[in-house]
Design a protein around this motif. Structure first.
Motif, PDB file in Angstrom:
ATOM      1  N   TYR A  76       0.850  -1.198   0.000  1.00  0.00           N
ATOM      2  CA  TYR A  76       0.000   0.000   0.000  1.00  0.00           C
ATOM      3  C   TYR A  76       0.883   1.245   0.000  1.00  0.00           C
ATOM      4  N   ASN A  77       0.446   2.259  -0.729  1.00  0.00           N
ATOM      5  CA  ASN A  77       1.226   3.482  -0.974  1.00  0.00           C
ATOM      6  C   ASN A  77       2.534   3.182  -1.717  1.00  0.00           C
ATOM      7  N   ARG A  78       2.591   2.005  -2.339  1.00  0.00           N
ATOM      8  CA  ARG A  78       3.792   1.553  -3.049  1.00  0.00           C
ATOM      9  C   ARG A  78       5.019   1.551  -2.135  1.00  0.00           C
ATOM     10  N   LEU A  79       4.813   1.145  -0.901  1.00  0.00           N
ATOM     11  CA  LEU A  79       5.935   0.939   0.007  1.00  0.00           C
ATOM     12  C   LEU A  79       6.509  -0.452  -0.210  1.00  0.00           C
ATOM     13  N   ARG A  80       7.797  -0.568  -0.025  1.00  0.00           N
ATOM     14  CA  ARG A  80       8.474  -1.849  -0.237  1.00  0.00           C
ATOM     15  C   ARG A  80       8.396  -2.700   1.027  1.00  0.00           C
ATOM     16  N   ARG A  81       8.154  -3.992   0.840  1.00  0.00           N
ATOM     17  CA  ARG A  81       8.123  -4.883   2.003  1.00  0.00           C
ATOM     18  C   ARG A  81       9.520  -4.978   2.609  1.00  0.00           C
ATOM     19  N   PRO A  82       9.582  -5.037   3.953  1.00  0.00           N
ATOM     20  CA  PRO A  82      10.882  -5.048   4.632  1.00  0.00           C
ATOM     21  C   PRO A  82      11.656  -6.346   4.438  1.00  0.00           C
ATOM     22  N   ALA A  83      12.918  -6.288   4.813  1.00  0.00           N
ATOM     23  CA  ALA A  83      13.759  -7.483   4.857  1.00  0.00           C
ATOM     24  C   ALA A  83      13.483  -8.248   6.145  1.00  0.00           C
ATOM     25  N   VAL A  84      13.910  -9.523   6.155  1.00  0.00           N
ATOM     26  CA  VAL A  84      13.798 -10.378   7.334  1.00  0.00           C
ATOM     27  C   VAL A  84      15.172 -10.961   7.633  1.00  0.00           C
ATOM     28  N   VAL A  85      15.572 -10.874   8.900  1.00  0.00           N
ATOM     29  CA  VAL A  85      16.834 -11.498   9.298  1.00  0.00           C
ATOM     30  C   VAL A  85      16.585 -12.446  10.463  1.00  0.00           C
ATOM     31  N   PHE A  86      17.322 -13.554  10.474  1.00  0.00           N
ATOM     32  CA  PHE A  86      17.382 -14.455  11.620  1.00  0.00           C
ATOM     33  C   PHE A  86      18.671 -14.131  12.370  1.00  0.00           C
ATOM     34  N   VAL A  87      18.590 -14.049  13.687  1.00  0.00           N
ATOM     35  CA  VAL A  87      19.787 -13.762  14.484  1.00  0.00           C
ATOM     36  C   VAL A  87      20.002 -14.871  15.495  1.00  0.00           C
ATOM     37  N   GLN A  88      21.285 -15.211  15.708  1.00  0.00           N
ATOM     38  CA  GLN A  88      21.637 -16.241  16.680  1.00  0.00           C
ATOM     39  C   GLN A  88      23.140 -16.200  16.924  1.00  0.00           C
ATOM     40  N   ASP A  89      23.522 -16.258  18.196  1.00  0.00           N
ATOM     41  CA  ASP A  89      24.934 -16.334  18.586  1.00  0.00           C
ATOM     42  C   ASP A  89      25.770 -15.219  17.957  1.00  0.00           C
ATOM     43  N   GLY A  90      25.199 -14.028  17.915  1.00  0.00           N
ATOM     44  CA  GLY A  90      25.934 -12.879  17.412  1.00  0.00           C
ATOM     45  C   GLY A  90      26.013 -12.773  15.906  1.00  0.00           C
ATOM     46  N   GLU A  91      25.339 -13.678  15.188  1.00  0.00           N
ATOM     47  CA  GLU A  91      25.359 -13.667  13.728  1.00  0.00           C
ATOM     48  C   GLU A  91      23.970 -13.351  13.196  1.00  0.00           C
ATOM     49  N   ALA A  92      23.914 -12.541  12.152  1.00  0.00           N
ATOM     50  CA  ALA A  92      22.652 -12.189  11.499  1.00  0.00           C
ATOM     51  C   ALA A  92      22.646 -12.757  10.091  1.00  0.00           C
ATOM     52  N   GLU A  93      21.570 -13.476   9.773  1.00  0.00           N
ATOM     53  CA  GLU A  93      21.435 -14.079   8.440  1.00  0.00           C
ATOM     54  C   GLU A  93      20.231 -13.469   7.724  1.00  0.00           C
ATOM     55  N   LEU A  94      20.470 -12.891   6.561  1.00  0.00           N
ATOM     56  CA  LEU A  94      19.386 -12.335   5.757  1.00  0.00           C
ATOM     57  C   LEU A  94      18.623 -13.482   5.109  1.00  0.00           C
ATOM     58  N   VAL A  95      17.339 -13.636   5.465  1.00  0.00           N
ATOM     59  CA  VAL A  95      16.553 -14.752   4.916  1.00  0.00           C
ATOM     60  C   VAL A  95      15.494 -14.274   3.917  1.00  0.00           C
ATOM     61  N   VAL A  96      15.145 -12.995   3.954  1.00  0.00           N
ATOM     62  CA  VAL A  96      14.270 -12.398   2.938  1.00  0.00           C
ATOM     63  C   VAL A  96      14.834 -11.018   2.619  1.00  0.00           C
ATOM     64  N   GLU A  97      15.132 -10.772   1.360  1.00  0.00           N
ATOM     65  CA  GLU A  97      15.671  -9.466   0.969  1.00  0.00           C
ATOM     66  C   GLU A  97      14.581  -8.399   0.984  1.00  0.00           C
ATOM     67  N   ARG A  98      14.999  -7.151   1.263  1.00  0.00           N
ATOM     68  CA  ARG A  98      14.066  -6.041   1.146  1.00  0.00           C
ATOM     69  C   ARG A  98      13.665  -5.872  -0.319  1.00  0.00           C
ATOM     70  N   GLU A  99      12.397  -5.611  -0.550  1.00  0.00           N
ATOM     71  CA  GLU A  99      11.959  -5.384  -1.920  1.00  0.00           C
ATOM     72  C   GLU A  99      12.620  -4.136  -2.493  1.00  0.00           C
ATOM     73  N   THR A 100      12.858  -4.174  -3.789  1.00  0.00           N
ATOM     74  CA  THR A 100      13.434  -3.026  -4.488  1.00  0.00           C
ATOM     75  C   THR A 100      12.327  -2.265  -5.217  1.00  0.00           C
ATOM     76  N   TYR A 101      12.671  -1.085  -5.698  1.00  0.00           N
ATOM     77  CA  TYR A 101      11.703  -0.346  -6.509  1.00  0.00           C
ATOM     78  C   TYR A 101      11.364  -1.128  -7.776  1.00  0.00           C
ATOM     79  N   GLU A 102      12.366  -1.838  -8.293  1.00  0.00           N
ATOM     80  CA  GLU A 102      12.117  -2.667  -9.473  1.00  0.00           C
ATOM     81  C   GLU A 102      11.106  -3.762  -9.170  1.00  0.00           C
ATOM     82  N   ASP A 103      11.165  -4.319  -7.958  1.00  0.00           N
ATOM     83  CA  ASP A 103      10.191  -5.336  -7.560  1.00  0.00           C
ATOM     84  C   ASP A 103       8.769  -4.778  -7.603  1.00  0.00           C
TER      85      ASP A 103
END
Length: 439
Positions: free
Chosen positions: A398-425
């Motif tokens: 809605y309002n052409r906002l991009r869906r956020p990214a998703v990260v999993f965190v554990q033991d001081g490490e962050a893993e990107l599991v869903v990328e933030r949408e781009t304008y191209e998306d």
């Protein structure tokens, strides 16, 4: 409100999750950002599994993927030996791409299409939860054509009203889901299902609602179901192998919420089933449940950057963030309440009461009304707690906002599991007109 899982406040007064500084996460991945505490997801999953193991019942704990679905989450569920509840071809496709064991996939939904059922049949999913007579006929025709015998359960509406919002209450008689017990549809459905040669009728399914803080409704459901099955047994000689009691186990969003512990829910359910079946000298059924929110809800935190601040003297101070109803529609949809803190000022005492506004062009885009926070400044990072369920999965553009990214965190490490949408998306499926109208 106490922090959940591995969330802590470090010596600098910063919120940390899974050993990762929330400020660094916001800087690296941008905001809004969904942050999942992987250790807490696994802990919640194991609490369900271990509680059932102690009960002595055969069981399946099926993660309800509608709460939060992505490939990484399906992989995690598989690693924790959970089954998976899917309600659409999209959720099924995600599970298949994750390599989730198909025999542990349960296909739900009140209006499964022919395309979806064909996809599920081709994949050989483990069970279909049949919701209505239309679906029963369609599934049987397709299974016959494919020369496949399929496991089915029948979803019943037991006529139970639970104390929750009307939009997430599902067990009452007036519901779009399932076969009614009181109006005779459930009995008719059992007869039809038993007569279909391509069906192996495993049992029945009930789901009485969501965000439930009391075990009373589950006890009542077991008793109503057993009374119904007594009539079925008398008339048809059929006894269920599996009793699926759905999900709906509540979590704490604010200090006002007082959820029942996972172990207490499982102990209550299994004790009631044991007593009700044993008094009839019947073999105990396998019990299935479908937790979603109670596995991922309190494991999720959404990070926002604070932008504009509007003071209305004597009335209210509005603090706007760079997200809102596009990444968490629950407050606008059914007045859901959340707690929050400033991730960069987490150790400071409250200094003012403000209301958290989203950036969408809607007066109803309010995330939190009247929350006490330290002095708020533009550029601060707001952490909204317990957003792991139905935030990402109900997000929109809605309002052409991009869906956020998703990260999993554990033991001081962050893993990107869903990328933030781009304008191209955002425009990927758009098509320019071949010929523009002449004005």
């Amino acid at each position: 409100m106490p922090l959940s899982g591995t969330s802590r406040i470090d010596g600098r007064g910063h919120l940390t999750i899974g050993g990762c500084d929330a400020m660094e996460l916001a800087k690296e991945f941008g905001t809004p950002l969904y942050v999942y505490d992987e250790a807490l997801i696994r802990q919640n999953s194991r609490r369900f599994v271990e509680s059932f193991k102690q009960s002595g019942f055969a069981f399946q704990v099926a993660y309800a993927s509608k709460a939060f679905s992505c490939i990484a989450m399906a992989q995690l569920a598989a690693e924790e030996n959970l089954s998976l509840d899917v309600v659409s071809s999209g959720e099924l496709y995600t599970a298949l791409q994750a390599g989730f064991p198909v025999e542990r996939i349960h296909f739900h939904g009140n209006n499964k299409t022919e395309e979806e059922l064909r996809m599920a049949l081709e994949a050989n999913v483990g069970c279909y939860v049949v919701d209505n007579f239309y679906e029963m006929e369609l599934l049987h025709d397709l299974a016959s054509t494919a020369n496949k015998r399929v496991n089915v359960m029948l979803r019943l509406t037991p006529g139970i009203e639970v104390h929750t919002h009307e939009y997430i209450s599902t067990g009452q008689e007036d519901s779009k889901f399932g076969f009614g017990v009181s109006d005779g549809q459930a009995m008719q459905a059992i007869q039809h299902a038993l007569a279909k040669k391509q069906f192996n009728l495993l049992g029945i399914h009930v789901h009485i609602g969501s965000q439930i803080f009391d075990t009373t409704g589950f006890v009542q459901a077991v008793r109503i179901v057993r009374a119904f099955l007594d009539r079925v047994h008398e008339e048809m000689g059929y006894e269920v192998q599996v009793l699926n009691l759905g999900g709906g186990f509540g979590i704490s969003y604010t200090s006002e919420d007082d959820p029942v512990a996972i172990e207490a829910f499982v102990e209550t359910i299994t004790r009631e089933v044991a007593a009700t079946w044993d008094e009839r000298d019947l073999p105990r059924p396998e019990i299935w449940i479908e937790p979603g929110r109670s596995i991922v809800g309190n494991a999720g935190t959404t990070l926002y950057t604070i932008g504009s601040i509007k003071e209305i003297p004597g009335i209210r101070t509005y603090v706007a963030v760079d997200g809102g109803m596009t990444d968490n529609i629950r407050p606008a949809l059914y007045q859901a309440k959340y707690d929050a803190l400033l991730a960069n000022k987490a150790s400071l005492p409250p200094a003012e009461t403000v209301s958290i506004a989203g950036k969408c062009c809607e007066s109803g885009d309010m995330l939190i009304w009247d929350i006490a926070l330290p002095k708020v400044n533009s550029g601060d990072i707001l952490a909204v707690l317990s957003t792991g369920a139905y935030g990402y999965s109900m997000a929109s553009n809605y309002n052409r906002l991009r869906r956020p990214a998703v990260v999993f965190v554990q033991d001081g490490e962050a893993e990107l599991v869903v990328e933030r949408e781009t304008y191209e998306d955002l425009i990927r499926k758009d098509r320019k007109r071949a010929v523009l109208s002449q004005i």
